[in-house]
Design an enzyme around this catalytic site. Structure first.
Site, PDB file in Angstrom:
ATOM      1  N   CYS A  75       0.964  -1.082  -0.020  1.00  0.00           N
ATOM      2  CA  CYS A  75       0.035  -0.043  -0.115  1.00  0.00           C
ATOM      3  C   CYS A  75       1.017   1.433   0.425  1.00  0.00           C
ATOM      4  O   CYS A  75       1.821   1.302   0.981  1.00  0.00           O
ATOM      5  CB  CYS A  75      -1.077  -0.105   1.073  1.00  0.00           C
ATOM      6  SG  CYS A  75      -1.760   1.230   1.524  1.00  0.00           S
ATOM      7  N   CYS A 186      -0.980   3.263  -6.368  1.00  0.00           N
ATOM      8  CA  CYS A 186      -1.882   2.987  -5.276  1.00  0.00           C
ATOM      9  C   CYS A 186      -2.234   1.809  -5.835  1.00  0.00           C
ATOM     10  O   CYS A 186      -2.176   1.514  -7.648  1.00  0.00           O
ATOM     11  CB  CYS A 186      -3.114   4.355  -4.999  1.00  0.00           C
ATOM     12  SG  CYS A 186      -4.564   3.209  -4.662  1.00  0.00           S
TER      13      CYS A 186
END
Ligand code: DGL
Length: 259
Positions: A75, A186
């Site tokens: 992440c 992302c």
């Protein structure tokens, strides 16, 4: 239990890190993986920094307590908020975070325009600002915050009118640029890469950091003598804070679906 046969822990705010998990499984098919997604608290990218830091630390601790021999913070948002603290807390654990793949994008073409799609939090952090500084002489780097985009993937929406419309509106804000490449900063975004490509056009190259992150984890495990040498095919165990059948079904779907 011998350390090398323990699982690799993979963490994301939700299901996005499965794009990295796919690369990890591809490069290390003999490893076992335990994937934790915190979909209850997602999105992280629009939360205050300290909250994301605490959530990340708590969830990484959970993976280590569950027996993980190493950690991939799959992440970008959690990496930018907490990786420095995690390294201090666990100096002996091979720990790899993910960051936007600006380097290959900037090197792909001289004097190019690189759009970096990421969460507002990732783009605001010092880590990203430093990364951008490093390559700003090689390319025109344009940060493009995408609040709301990860939610489509969290809900299993990987195409369709509403997503296309969202992306069209987003890209309208950079339509004064001649974009050469896009960085998916992302881990949720690789799942909607085709829709992004459709809007940006075929001549735009799209980069993401999943493959490089998996390579780095493999290198670190090898260096530490922690690669699983049992010769057996590995397994993947999914845990999600949103503990429903539908959520686990979505995880398995994202792991195996073909674009
Ligand atoms: N998948 C995450 C990332 O790579 C963040 C999504 C979110 O929780 O906002 O940044």
């Amino acid at each position: 239990m011998e350390n090398s046969i323990k699982p690799i822990g993979v963490f994301d705010s939700g299901v996005g890190g499965i794009s990295v998990l796919r690369e990890l499984v591809g490069q290390m098919p003999g490893e076992d993986f335990i994937y934790f997604g915190d979909s209850v608290h997602a999105p992280y990218g629009t939360k205050p920094l300290e909250e994301v830091r605490q959530l990340t630390i708590t969830n990484v601790r959970f993976l280590l307590e569950s027996g993980a021999k190493s950690i991939v913070v799959a992440c970008n948002t959690a990496t930018s908020a907490a990786v420095a603290q995690l390294r201090k807390m666990y100096p002996d654990v091979p720990l790899v975070g993910i960051e936007p793949a600006i380097k290959p994008a900037a090197m792909y073409k001289e004097d190019s325009c690189v759009v970096v799609m990421a969460t507002p939090m990732t783009l605001k952090q010092e880590k990203f600002q430093n990364l951008m500084q490093q390559y700003k002489n090689m390319a025109d780097i344009v940060p493009l915050p995408c609040p709301g985009l990860m939610e489509f993937v969290e809900h299993g929406v990987l195409g369709g009118e509403e997503l296309t419309r969202y992306l069209e509106v987003l890209f309208a804000s950079v339509n004064n640029k001649k974009i050469d490449s896009i960085v998916l900063g992302c881990t949720h975004y690789p799942f909607v890469k085709d829709v992004i490509q459709g809007i940006a056009g075929d001549r735009v190259m799209i980069f993401d950091g999943g493959e490089g992150t998996a390579r780095e984890m493999k290198r670190r495990l090898k260096e530490a003598g922690l690669l699983n040498q049992s010769g057996k095919k590995g397994s993947v165990k999914f845990i999600n804070s949103l503990d429903t059948d539908d959520e686990l079904k979505l995880c398995r779907f994202l792991l195996t679906y073909k674009r």
